[in-house]
Design a protein around this motif. Structure first.
Motif, PDB file in Angstrom:
ATOM      1  N   LEU A  28     -69.681  52.057 -65.257  1.00  7.65           N
ATOM      2  CA  LEU A  28     -68.772  51.009 -64.793  1.00  7.65           C
ATOM      3  C   LEU A  28     -69.516  49.958 -63.969  1.00  7.65           C
ATOM      4  O   LEU A  28     -69.335  48.752 -64.165  1.00  7.65           O
ATOM      5  N   HIS A  75     -59.702  43.908 -69.155  1.00 11.32           N
ATOM      6  CA  HIS A  75     -60.888  44.611 -69.630  1.00 11.32           C
ATOM      7  C   HIS A  75     -61.201  44.249 -71.084  1.00 11.32           C
ATOM      8  O   HIS A  75     -60.540  43.393 -71.687  1.00 11.32           O
ATOM      9  N   LEU A 133     -64.230  42.837 -65.466  1.00 18.39           N
ATOM     10  CA  LEU A 133     -64.142  44.012 -66.331  1.00 18.39           C
ATOM     11  C   LEU A 133     -64.314  43.656 -67.801  1.00 18.39           C
ATOM     12  O   LEU A 133     -64.023  44.491 -68.676  1.00 18.39           O
ATOM     13  N   VAL A 187     -65.874  46.281 -69.913  1.00 16.85           N
ATOM     14  CA  VAL A 187     -65.484  47.661 -69.623  1.00 16.85           C
ATOM     15  C   VAL A 187     -64.408  48.143 -70.597  1.00 16.85           C
ATOM     16  O   VAL A 187     -63.408  47.468 -70.825  1.00 16.85           O
ATOM     17  N   ASP A 218     -62.542  54.143 -70.105  1.00 16.52           N
ATOM     18  CA  ASP A 218     -63.328  54.434 -68.906  1.00 16.52           C
ATOM     19  C   ASP A 218     -62.519  54.172 -67.638  1.00 16.52           C
ATOM     20  O   ASP A 218     -62.663  54.895 -66.643  1.00 16.52           O
ATOM     21  N   LEU A 219     -61.677  53.141 -67.669  1.00 20.91           N
ATOM     22  CA  LEU A 219     -60.831  52.851 -66.509  1.00 20.91           C
ATOM     23  C   LEU A 219     -59.766  53.921 -66.330  1.00 20.91           C
ATOM     24  O   LEU A 219     -59.409  54.264 -65.196  1.00 20.91           O
ATOM     25  N   TRP A 260     -61.594  56.784 -64.733  1.00 20.94           N
ATOM     26  CA  TRP A 260     -61.972  56.483 -63.356  1.00 20.94           C
ATOM     27  C   TRP A 260     -60.764  56.555 -62.427  1.00 20.94           C
ATOM     28  O   TRP A 260     -60.853  57.045 -61.300  1.00 20.94           O
TER      29      TRP A 260
END
Length: 313
Positions: A33, A161, A199, A202, A206-207, A210
């Motif tokens: 990230l 993102h 972002l 990204v 992945d978010l 996280w």
């Protein structure tokens, strides 16, 4: 500068084998990230020395993740900049007003809560059953621009993102007949603000991971989140289905947005088709009309039909 933006800290040791594995995976995710956000900031010069970045915080996983990673990068960035988190309390029924202030005080970041009853306006103006996103977005945008002026912010950071950018591209292509996505950096429509999307590189998955790891106090949006079958949701489902069935397709499509060939599209404002004349000089980027398309051998395995080359003459 990019090397410093992407600086990575060492992982802390874990006590047991299981916790050590979890810690390693979390550390790898954090590194990825930070690397992707740092790369986007560097590639598009999103944040400069002396900037005051207004981080728009909605209470969703994306904006929490953006603020969290920006705070980590700020501690080791090659330039000094300030962050201020801003939430627009739209007065939705049942909105937990104490959640965001408590969280922001805990992490120690300056913040501002702007209270504006846009919920009542949207519910009054938009007929029942119609999409509220357009009006809600316009109202939020105007308010946030004003708040940025009042706070002296030089950049406005939004939590869109990579998957949001791709979804917007397909929405515009399918429903607006435009090849247009979300730019990672732009000047606002009033010409007075620079909007950034840290972002941009990204992946949403992945978010999600996280947010689970960090335990962010997620606040659902009861205004638009309650609407079913929105075009954006349908396109998002399409992208997720593609990624599940054909891993790597999302990355290829996103890379394509950064690898444009205007001479091989049809927009006369981007390429002078009318004035095109032979030069007599060989050009490796020139058209190869009779050559087969150059595709990697794995294309059929990626869910695309094999192409047949038809000989002419």
């Amino acid at each position: 500068m990019s090397a410093v933006w992407n600086d990575e800290a060492d992982a802390a040791p874990a006590g047991t084998a299981n916790s050590a594995k979890i810690e390693r995976e979390a550390h790898k995710l954090e590194k990825r990230l930070c690397r992707e956000v740092g790369r986007a900031i560097s590639d598009f010069n999103m944040i400069e020395a002396g900037d005051k970045v207004m981080v728009c915080l909605s209470g969703g996983k994306d904006s929490y993740g953006m603020l969290d990673i920006l705070l980590k990068l700020k501690a080791r960035a090659p330039v000094h900049f300030d962050l201020i988190a801003v939430n627009l309390d739209q007065k939705q029924p049942g909105f937990p007003e104490d959640v965001l202030p408590a969280y922001l005080k805990q992490v120690g970041v300056p913040f501002h809560i702007e209270e504006q009853d846009t919920y009542s306006i949207v519910k009054r103006v938009v007929p029942e059953g119609k999409t509220t996103c357009g009006l809600c977005s316009r109202l939020r945008r105007g308010i946030l621009y004003r708040v940025a002026d009042e706070l002296g912010a030089t950049k406005i950071a939004l939590g869109h993102h990579r998957d949001d950018i791709l979804a917007t591209f397909f929405l515009n292509m399918f429903f607006a007949a435009k090849l247009k996505a979300m730019p990672p950096k732009l000047v606002s429509d009033d010409g007075r603000h620079v909007v950034i999307r840290p972002l941009a590189y990204v992946a949403e998955k992945d978010l999600v991971r996280w947010a689970q790891h960090r335990g962010f106090p997620i606040i659902p949006c009861n205004l638009c989140g309650s609407q079913e079958n929105l075009q954006r949701q349908v396109v998002g489902d399409m992208l997720r289905d593609w990624e599940r069935k054909h891993p790597g397709r999302i990355e290829n499509m996103f890379s394509a947005l950064q690898n444009i060939a205007p001479s091989h599209l049809l927009d006369g404002t981007l390429h002078d088709f009318k004035g095109l004349k032979p030069t007599g000089v060989a050009d490796e980027n020139g058209d190869k009309a009779f050559d087969p398309p150059e595709l990697p051998p794995s294309s059929p395995a990626a869910g695309l039909p094999a192409l047949q080359v038809v000989k002419i003459g």
